[in-house]
Design an enzyme around this catalytic site. Structure first.
Site, PDB file in Angstrom:
ATOM      1  N   CYS A 176       0.809  -1.213   0.000  1.00 53.03           N
ATOM      2  CA  CYS A 176       0.000   0.000   0.000  1.00 53.03           C
ATOM      3  C   CYS A 176       0.846   1.269   0.000  1.00 53.03           C
ATOM      4  O   CYS A 176       1.942   1.307   0.548  1.00 53.03           O
ATOM      5  CB  CYS A 176      -0.883   0.039   1.241  1.00 53.03           C
ATOM      6  SG  CYS A 176      -1.859  -1.438   1.463  1.00 53.03           S
TER       7      CYS A 176
ATOM      8  N   ARG B 261       4.643   0.229  -6.159  1.00 52.17           N
ATOM      9  CA  ARG B 261       4.607  -0.655  -4.998  1.00 52.17           C
ATOM     10  C   ARG B 261       3.597  -1.788  -5.170  1.00 52.17           C
ATOM     11  O   ARG B 261       3.612  -2.736  -4.401  1.00 52.17           O
ATOM     12  CB  ARG B 261       4.243   0.156  -3.749  1.00 52.17           C
ATOM     13  CG  ARG B 261       5.245   1.238  -3.427  1.00 52.17           C
ATOM     14  CD  ARG B 261       4.681   2.228  -2.444  1.00 52.17           C
ATOM     15  NE  ARG B 261       4.592   1.697  -1.105  1.00 52.17           N
ATOM     16  CZ  ARG B 261       5.532   1.816  -0.186  1.00 52.17           C
ATOM     17  NH1 ARG B 261       6.643   2.459  -0.475  1.00 52.17           N
ATOM     18  NH2 ARG B 261       5.375   1.328   1.013  1.00 52.17           N
TER      19      ARG B 261
ATOM     20  N   TRP C 294      -3.122  -2.554  -1.492  1.00 52.87           N
ATOM     21  CA  TRP C 294      -2.744  -3.904  -1.929  1.00 52.87           C
ATOM     22  C   TRP C 294      -3.449  -4.837  -0.958  1.00 52.87           C
ATOM     23  O   TRP C 294      -3.110  -4.885   0.213  1.00 52.87           O
ATOM     24  CB  TRP C 294      -1.226  -4.037  -1.853  1.00 52.87           C
ATOM     25  CG  TRP C 294      -0.696  -5.315  -2.401  1.00 52.87           C
ATOM     26  CD1 TRP C 294      -0.493  -5.612  -3.719  1.00 52.87           C
ATOM     27  CD2 TRP C 294      -0.262  -6.456  -1.649  1.00 52.87           C
ATOM     28  NE1 TRP C 294       0.028  -6.878  -3.823  1.00 52.87           N
ATOM     29  CE2 TRP C 294       0.185  -7.420  -2.583  1.00 52.87           C
ATOM     30  CE3 TRP C 294      -0.201  -6.768  -0.292  1.00 52.87           C
ATOM     31  CZ2 TRP C 294       0.675  -8.654  -2.191  1.00 52.87           C
ATOM     32  CZ3 TRP C 294       0.285  -8.001   0.086  1.00 52.87           C
ATOM     33  CH2 TRP C 294       0.719  -8.928  -0.865  1.00 52.87           C
TER      34      TRP C 294
ATOM     35  N   ASN D 247      -1.059   1.429   5.788  1.00 51.57           N
ATOM     36  CA  ASN D 247      -0.207   0.429   5.134  1.00 51.57           C
ATOM     37  C   ASN D 247       0.247  -0.535   6.227  1.00 51.57           C
ATOM     38  O   ASN D 247       0.734  -0.099   7.258  1.00 51.57           O
ATOM     39  CB  ASN D 247       1.007   1.122   4.487  1.00 51.57           C
ATOM     40  CG  ASN D 247       2.034   0.136   3.970  1.00 51.57           C
ATOM     41  OD1 ASN D 247       1.720  -1.037   3.729  1.00 51.57           O
ATOM     42  ND2 ASN D 247       3.264   0.593   3.803  1.00 51.57           N
ATOM     43  N   GLY D 248       0.091  -1.838   5.996  1.00 46.29           N
ATOM     44  CA  GLY D 248       0.520  -2.814   6.998  1.00 46.29           C
ATOM     45  C   GLY D 248      -0.632  -3.694   7.425  1.00 46.29           C
ATOM     46  O   GLY D 248      -1.627  -3.820   6.713  1.00 46.29           O
TER      47      GLY D 248
ATOM     48  N   GLU E 224      16.096 -17.715 -10.204  1.00 51.25           N
ATOM     49  CA  GLU E 224      15.683 -16.333 -10.473  1.00 51.25           C
ATOM     50  C   GLU E 224      14.975 -16.243 -11.832  1.00 51.25           C
ATOM     51  O   GLU E 224      13.976 -15.533 -11.983  1.00 51.25           O
ATOM     52  CB  GLU E 224      16.911 -15.410 -10.410  1.00 51.25           C
ATOM     53  CG  GLU E 224      16.722 -13.997 -10.944  1.00 51.25           C
ATOM     54  CD  GLU E 224      15.707 -13.153 -10.188  1.00 51.25           C
ATOM     55  OE1 GLU E 224      15.156 -13.611  -9.177  1.00 51.25           O
ATOM     56  OE2 GLU E 224      15.436 -12.016 -10.640  1.00 51.25           O
TER      57      GLU E 224
ATOM     58  N   LYS F 227      11.248 -14.897 -12.284  1.00 45.80           N
ATOM     59  CA  LYS F 227      10.959 -13.740 -13.143  1.00 45.80           C
ATOM     60  C   LYS F 227       9.857 -14.077 -14.126  1.00 45.80           C
ATOM     61  O   LYS F 227       8.917 -13.316 -14.318  1.00 45.80           O
ATOM     62  CB  LYS F 227      12.251 -13.376 -13.865  1.00 45.80           C
ATOM     63  CG  LYS F 227      12.504 -11.952 -14.173  1.00 45.80           C
ATOM     64  CD  LYS F 227      13.115 -11.123 -13.085  1.00 45.80           C
ATOM     65  CE  LYS F 227      12.338 -11.147 -11.806  1.00 45.80           C
ATOM     66  NZ  LYS F 227      12.991 -10.563 -10.678  1.00 45.80           N
TER      67      LYS F 227
ATOM     68  N   GLU G 102       6.479 -14.496 -12.331  1.00 43.49           N
ATOM     69  CA  GLU G 102       5.999 -13.218 -11.795  1.00 43.49           C
ATOM     70  C   GLU G 102       5.258 -12.388 -12.833  1.00 43.49           C
ATOM     71  O   GLU G 102       4.224 -11.808 -12.540  1.00 43.49           O
ATOM     72  CB  GLU G 102       7.189 -12.364 -11.304  1.00 43.49           C
ATOM     73  CG  GLU G 102       7.670 -12.653  -9.912  1.00 43.49           C
ATOM     74  CD  GLU G 102       8.795 -11.704  -9.494  1.00 43.49           C
ATOM     75  OE1 GLU G 102       8.720 -11.166  -8.395  1.00 43.49           O
ATOM     76  OE2 GLU G 102       9.758 -11.506 -10.272  1.00 43.49           O
TER      77      GLU G 102
ATOM     78  N   HIS H 217      16.220 -36.522 -10.596  1.00 38.46           N
ATOM     79  CA  HIS H 217      15.499 -36.853  -9.363  1.00 38.46           C
ATOM     80  C   HIS H 217      14.073 -36.311  -9.370  1.00 38.46           C
ATOM     81  O   HIS H 217      13.527 -36.006  -8.310  1.00 38.46           O
ATOM     82  CB  HIS H 217      16.284 -36.327  -8.161  1.00 38.46           C
ATOM     83  CG  HIS H 217      17.664 -36.902  -8.074  1.00 38.46           C
ATOM     84  ND1 HIS H 217      17.895 -38.219  -7.754  1.00 38.46           N
ATOM     85  CD2 HIS H 217      18.871 -36.341  -8.319  1.00 38.46           C
ATOM     86  CE1 HIS H 217      19.199 -38.447  -7.778  1.00 38.46           C
ATOM     87  NE2 HIS H 217      19.818 -37.325  -8.129  1.00 38.46           N
TER      88      HIS H 217
ATOM     89  N   LYS I 159       5.810  -4.383  -4.699  1.00 41.68           N
ATOM     90  CA  LYS I 159       7.234  -4.068  -4.793  1.00 41.68           C
ATOM     91  C   LYS I 159       7.903  -4.125  -3.432  1.00 41.68           C
ATOM     92  O   LYS I 159       8.999  -4.628  -3.284  1.00 41.68           O
ATOM     93  CB  LYS I 159       7.382  -2.664  -5.393  1.00 41.68           C
ATOM     94  CG  LYS I 159       8.816  -2.207  -5.568  1.00 41.68           C
ATOM     95  CD  LYS I 159       9.439  -2.899  -6.747  1.00 41.68           C
ATOM     96  CE  LYS I 159      10.892  -2.576  -6.936  1.00 41.68           C
ATOM     97  NZ  LYS I 159      11.571  -3.655  -7.655  1.00 41.68           N
TER      98      LYS I 159
HETATM   99  C1  G6P Z   1       8.858  -8.534  -3.461  1.00 44.55           C
HETATM  100  C2  G6P Z   1       9.304  -8.006  -4.812  1.00 44.55           C
HETATM  101  C3  G6P Z   1      10.557  -8.743  -5.251  1.00 44.55           C
HETATM  102  C4  G6P Z   1      11.641  -8.638  -4.207  1.00 44.55           C
HETATM  103  C5  G6P Z   1      11.149  -9.086  -2.825  1.00 44.55           C
HETATM  104  C6  G6P Z   1      12.139  -8.694  -1.736  1.00 44.55           C
HETATM  105  O1  G6P Z   1       8.429  -9.840  -3.591  1.00 44.55           O
HETATM  106  O2  G6P Z   1       8.281  -8.159  -5.771  1.00 44.55           O
HETATM  107  O3  G6P Z   1      11.039  -8.194  -6.477  1.00 44.55           O
HETATM  108  O4  G6P Z   1      12.731  -9.417  -4.589  1.00 44.55           O
HETATM  109  O5  G6P Z   1       9.919  -8.452  -2.497  1.00 44.55           O
HETATM  110  O6  G6P Z   1      12.166  -7.291  -1.652  1.00 44.55           O
HETATM  111  P1  G6P Z   1      13.396  -6.450  -1.141  1.00 44.55           P
HETATM  112  O7  G6P Z   1      12.948  -5.017  -1.243  1.00 44.55           O
HETATM  113  O8  G6P Z   1      13.648  -6.865   0.288  1.00 44.55           O
HETATM  114  O9  G6P Z   1      14.553  -6.756  -2.014  1.00 44.55           O
END
Ligand code: G6P
Length: 612
Positions: free
Chosen positions: A2, A27, A74, A98-99, A485, A489, A492, A508, A607
């Protein structure tokens, strides 16, 4: 997660609030709203979906008030509907939050018992009722907030408006970030609150950050009065931020993600420049390590998401270059596992935002165990940067795309330098080796720029991927975490199911999935395990699998025409993960675009994850 904006202005503020909310879009959110005081009375406009829906509401029914609060939500408690959108209000109080309020059920039951009627499924609404209840008991707004805040359990940042109070806006913080902005020049008497400096950048560069437990009383007449968790006045230092100087736009790119992928050679070079003495060919950390690296028995790393994968890559580097045992875990597990930690040891945290709730909890746990904390963060003013013994900054600049790209490679750049610095301090590498590795690192930005030239080839591949259901990524060594990763990606932003595996684990389990439809992407720089990876590829080829090989020229190999190959520039293998991140990110980006997905703001993702 948020976003919060509040303005005590001199004319109508609704337009400026929406503009500021747009700067918080990165965010992640799924509904939005705004409240102002119209002729002294609270009025709200809220809409599910993107900010343009809220703008539509405001066009139909404008707001003219000179003080207001706004929010991008959010969803955590309750669906992203208009009724659940913030601000939450009850005639006396309007709140954006937010939270998460962990004890909202108990509070709601208690308040219902006193006759309060709830309109939403959110935890937030309880805050508005709690404040209103205290005011009904005879307290003035500020006293009502001061009396009620200690009853809220969880993590939050708040901004609050009160009916009939044209010159009052209250902000509070406990576990989620909130910043106060001070207007200057023609905005002389204006005051702001926001989730971060970026939101307030068009208005001011003069800021003060709330500490956990603080609340702030804003009034045009009296300025900003900060109080701590004991309701005692406190001073919070005003700082100048550079955020307003940073252009937060897409440049010539269609998406922030594309821009951020392409920025990498520059920002990785900038970051390396901070940690290397490029003319001497040595590592030159811009700070003193908080521990004696030579004596360190082990290093503990915790992080979330992409930052965690950066940590997994770094484990190989710390073990290889510094002969330092590394324990690494995702922060959400680490914090509750509560592992024993030796006093004086070192915990390394990695985070783009510096605000991720689980990672922050690890920081506080490690400190409580008597550990020193080193954090690799991108936001210099973040909570993690401020609470760490040493903050090793990545110089990626603001990362707007929700899926992390340039922050990841800048994290890798810093971690590589740290591993080499530890290696020297522990005598695990000598000056000659250091010079060789530093030269390899200095070549990385140029190699990344060269890797960008594979984009047309990757686009063609991605066009095909738009129709597949599952994708498997394989790698060994540092290419293994990069495979993780890559899979993250892709899922996501394209919502295609993808998994990353250590190539040696293929037999395995995942080999059962291999058929002609499922692409198997193999990350195989020409390193000490290349031949092993090659054998795993043969196993896929033998079962008619569709192989896509990302490798450098020196390693190209004849698979009998079965393999689609993305040929990378030749390089020494140690830091290939930084360079190979480029095609991995581009595959995800172009697949999402061909599928018509929003690469910058993927569904359901945030974010900055400030709740656990
Ligand atoms: C969220 C974001 C990711 C990020 C993760 C950790 O899931 O979408 O892109 O890697 O948080 O965030 P940070 O700010 O701690 O790197």
């Amino acid at each position: 997660m948020c976003g919060i904006v509040g303005i005590l202005g001199q004319g109508p503020v609704a337009g400026a609030i929406v503009e500021a909310l747009k700067r918080l879009e990165y965010r992640g959110y799924d509904s939005a709203g705004i409240a102002t005081l119209e002729d002294g009375h609270l009025a709200r406009r809220r809409a599910a979906g993107k900010l343009k829906n809220l703008e539509g509401c405001l066009a139909a029914e404008p707001l003219f008030g000179a003080c207001g609060i706004g929010h991008t939500r959010w969803a955590t408690h309750g669906k992203p509907t208009q009724a659940n959108a913030h601000p939450h209000a009850n005639g006396k109080v309007a709140v954006v939050h937010n939270g998460i309020i962990e004890n909202f059920r108990e509070l709601r039951d208690e308040l219902r018992g006193k006759g309060h009627v709830f309109e939403s499924d959110t935890d937030t609404e309880v805050i508005a009722h709690l404040f209103a209840e205290a005011m009904e008991g005879g307290l003035a707004p500020v006293d009502a907030v001061a009396a009620s805040l200690p009853r809220l359990k969880g993590a939050f940042a708040l901004a609050v408006l009160f009916d009939g109070e044209d010159d009052l806006l209250i902000g509070a913080r406990d576990g989620a970030p909130l910043v106060v902005g001070f207007g200057a020049g023609e905005r002389q008497n204006e005051l702001y609150v926001g989730s971060d400096a970026l939101a307030l950048a068009p208005f001011t560069d003069e800021l003060a950050y709330l500490d956990d437990g603080d609340f702030v009383i804003l009034s045009r007449a009296k300025g900003a009065e900060f109080r701590d968790l004991h309701n005692q006045p406190v001073e919070r230092r005003r700082v100048k931020t550079l955020a307003s100087a940073l252009l937060v736009d897409k440049g010539n790119y269609r998406h922030f993600m594309a821009k951020e992928i392409h920025e990498q050679p520059e920002v990785v070079a900038r970051t390396l420049g901070r940690y290397l003495d490029m003319s001497a060919g040595t590592v030159a950390l811009p700070f003193t390590l908080p521990v004696d690296a030579a004596q360190l028995p082990r290093l503990t790393i915790a992080a979330c998401g992409t930052a965690y994968f950066a940590g997994l890559v770094a484990r190989y580097w710390f073990e290889r270059f510094a002969r330092l045992p590394v324990e690494i875990e995702v922060a959400s597990e680490f914090r509750y596992r509560e592992p024993p930690m030796e006093r004086g040891g070192l915990t390394l945290l990695i985070s783009q935002s510096g605000e991720t709730a689980d990672t922050l909890a690890c920081l506080r746990y490690a400190k409580a165990q008597g550990q020193k904390v080193l954090s690799v963060v991108n936001v210099a003013s973040s909570t993690m940067a401020r609470e760490s013994d040493v903050a090793a900054l990545t110089l990626a600049g603001p990362e707007i795309g929700v899926a992390s790209t340039k922050a990841f490679t800048c994290q890798l750049a810093v971690l590589a330098c740290l591993a080499l610095a530890f290696g020297r301090a522990r005598g695990a590498i000598d000056a000659k080796e250091e010079a060789q590795y530093v030269a390899e690192l200095m070549a990385v930005p140029g190699l990344m720029a060269e890797a960008m030239k594979r984009e047309v080839r990757i686009e063609a591949l991605a066009r095909d991927f738009a129709h597949v259901r599952d994708v498997l990524y394989l790698g060994r060594g540092t290419s293994y975490p990069l495979a993780l990763e890559g899979a993250l990606k892709l899922k996501e932003i394209s919502y295609i199911h993808a998994e990353g595996y250590a190539a040696g684990e293929l037999k395995h389990g995942p080999i059962a999935l291999v058929d002609n439809d499922m692409p198997v992407i193999v990350l195989a720089p020409h390193d000490n395990v290349f031949d092993k990876t090659l054998s795993n590829m043969q196993e896929v080829a033998a079962r008619g699998g569709r192989l896509i090989l990302i490798t450098d020229a020196a390693a190209s190999h004849d698979f009998g025409g079965e393999v689609e190959t993305i040929t990378m520039p030749e390089m020494a293998p140690h830091f290939s993960a930084v360079v190979y991140a480029v095609p991995v990110q581009m595959i995800a980006y172009h697949t999402a675009i061909f599928m018509g997905k929003d690469a910058d703001q993927p569904r359901n993702l945030a974010k900055s994850v400030t709740v656990e």
